[in-house]
Design an enzyme around this catalytic site. Structure first.
Site, PDB file in Angstrom:
ATOM      1  N   ASN A 105       0.993  -0.900  -0.434  1.00 16.02           N
ATOM      2  CA  ASN A 105      -0.095   0.206  -0.240  1.00 16.02           C
ATOM      3  C   ASN A 105       0.926   1.325   0.106  1.00 16.02           C
ATOM      4  OD1 ASN A 105       0.527   0.893   3.258  1.00 16.02           O
ATOM      5  ND2 ASN A 105      -0.140  -1.019   3.730  1.00 16.02           N
TER       6      ASN A 105
ATOM      7  N   LYS B 237       9.072 -16.741 -10.943  1.00 20.25           N
ATOM      8  CA  LYS B 237       8.267 -15.790 -11.537  1.00 20.25           C
ATOM      9  C   LYS B 237       7.522 -16.391 -12.416  1.00 20.25           C
ATOM     10  CE  LYS B 237       9.173 -11.931 -14.694  1.00 20.25           C
ATOM     11  NZ  LYS B 237       9.820 -10.639 -15.443  1.00 20.25           N
TER      12      LYS B 237
END
Ligand code: PMT
Length: 403
Positions: free
Chosen positions: A210, A289
């Protein structure tokens, strides 16, 4: 009134390149109300002239132990008694060694021996000299004797080396001087503060997080420190420096923050949960990934522990203060969290308003207790934090009196 108003400070300057910063330091300390007397070593005069420091301080500069004229104006013993604080900046390895060994072979070292005023040392030297065993032994002796060691900072040095040994910058020295004289009304208290965001890994290169910058939590840590508290700051990843003097515990994820909070909270008097903790973490973090082969992708999330609620459940729980970041129905949601998480206080911020809340320099808070509602109006986060810390302490004291 300014914190340094009428404070009598002797600034001792020894012979390091950082001496060129001292006129600015004198100017800034005077702006905050301090009366400054400068004492220079012979080495200092190779870098900057006494006349410059006399002009900025507005006072005679002392540089010799055996100067009969200077002794007539204000003798070295008088100067030693006059000072509320002696700051030595820059403090070379040489002056540090001479103070440690109790030498009195120039005015500055004699002053240090003759004074009962507190002494703050701002070391400045080559990084190898700072790490040298002799310097480190001297510094630990001075700390043991109760002298204040301000710095050094790290970075590129005048000699081209990189590392620890730079004198703290003028702003930091002015802040430390103000902190030194600030009212220590939190002395004896231990505050544990969470700050910043958490990061929840998706794969080795991606995460959920955030916009928390840590500014609010770090400002609270700073305000609590300057008011005399011992501070442990449990911080998620941020790009701002921790306040000098706090114990910094760096974490990345909510579960790491939870573990550290439960580790430190039982010893704390006060726990402030300012961190913007991710409510969920990824169920299966990919080892490699993730490839973009599919048009749609789903990530399964699991709820994280509620850190502040778990601290409030401790048998030996500290005074617990939560935050509420809301975009609507602020009072309703904040009061709900206050009750549900069993908090003593909650500080609500309306993060939908521009110029406050996440990643801004300013904030406005409304503090709720079970019976009270107090507004802290929009201001710089450091000003808001100062008011919040004082308010938390008032409620903490009131609760302890009730017991
Ligand atoms: O860091 P800045 O950029 O300066 O921004 C400051 C801030 C907006 C992040 C700060 O003022 C703030 O509001 N922090 C709390 C943000 C938040 O996560 O609020 P919340 O309403 O989601 O959580 C309520 C309380 O529970 C908070 O005290 C939070 O720290 C705590 N919590 C939440 C979830 C969780 N798993 N554990 C928790 O302890």
């Amino acid at each position: 009134m300014q914190i340094l108003q009428d404070k009598k400070i002797v600034l001792g300057i020894s012979g390091g390149i950082a001496a060129y910063k001292t006129p600015e330091l004198v100017r800034r300390l005077k702006e905050h109300g301090a009366d400054i007397r400068v004492v220079m070593t012979d080495g200092a005069k190779a870098f900057i002239t006494p006349l410059t420091l006399q002009a900025v301080s507005g006072n005679h500069v002392s540089d010799s132990l055996l100067d009969s004229q200077a002794e007539l104006a204000m003798g070295h013993i008088e100067l030693a008694k006059w000072a509320d604080l002696i700051i030595i900046a820059p403090a070379t390895a040489d002056i540090i060694a001479r103070i440690t060994s109790g030498m009195a072979n120039d005015l500055l070292s004699t002053l240090c021996l003759a004074t009962s005023a507190p002494i703050a040392i701002a070391p400045a030297m080559n990084q190898q000299m700072w790490h040298a065993k002799a310097t480190q032994a001297n510094i630990s002796t001075l700390k043991h004797w109760g002298l204040h060691i301000w710095g050094p900072g790290a970075g590129e040095q005048a000699c081209g080396d990189i590392g620890l040994g730079r004198m703290l910058d003028v702003n930091e020295l002015v802040t430390l001087s103000s902190d030194f004289f600030a009212d220590k009304y939190l002395k004896g208290q231990h505050w544990v503060i969470t700050a910043g965001p958490t990061r929840e890994a998706i794969d080795p290169v991606r995460y959920i997080s955030n916009h928390s910058s840590g500014k609010m939590g770090y400002a609270i840590a700073h305000a609590a420190l300057r008011s005399g508290a011992q501070v442990t700051l449990i911080s998620g990843p941020v790009n701002i420096p921790a306040p000098t003097g706090c114990e910094l515990v760096q974490v990345t994820s909510a579960e790491q923050m939870h573990e550290q909070a439960l580790n430190y909270a039982p010893q704390a008097t006060t726990f402030v949960a300012c961190a913007a903790v991710a409510d969920y973490r990824v169920a299966d973090i990919a080892d490699e990934k993730i490839k973009k082969d599919n048009k749609h992708m789903q990530i399964s999330l699991i709820k994280n522990h509620d850190i502040v609620a778990d601290v409030a459940k401790l048998a030996d729980k500290p005074f617990v203060v939560g935050f509420a970041a809301e975009t609507q129905n602020v009072e309703h949601y904040a009061r709900g969290k206050l009750m549900r998480k069993n908090l003593d206080l909650i500080a609500a911020n309306d993060v939908a308003k521009a110029g406050q809340g996440f990643n801004s320099d300013d904030n406005a808070l409304t503090i709720y207790s079970a019976i009270d509602k107090i507004e802290i109006p929009l201001a710089n986060k450091h000003i808001v934090a100062k008011q919040l810390v004082s308010l938390i302490n008032q409620h903490y004291q009131a609760k302890n009196t009730e017991k």
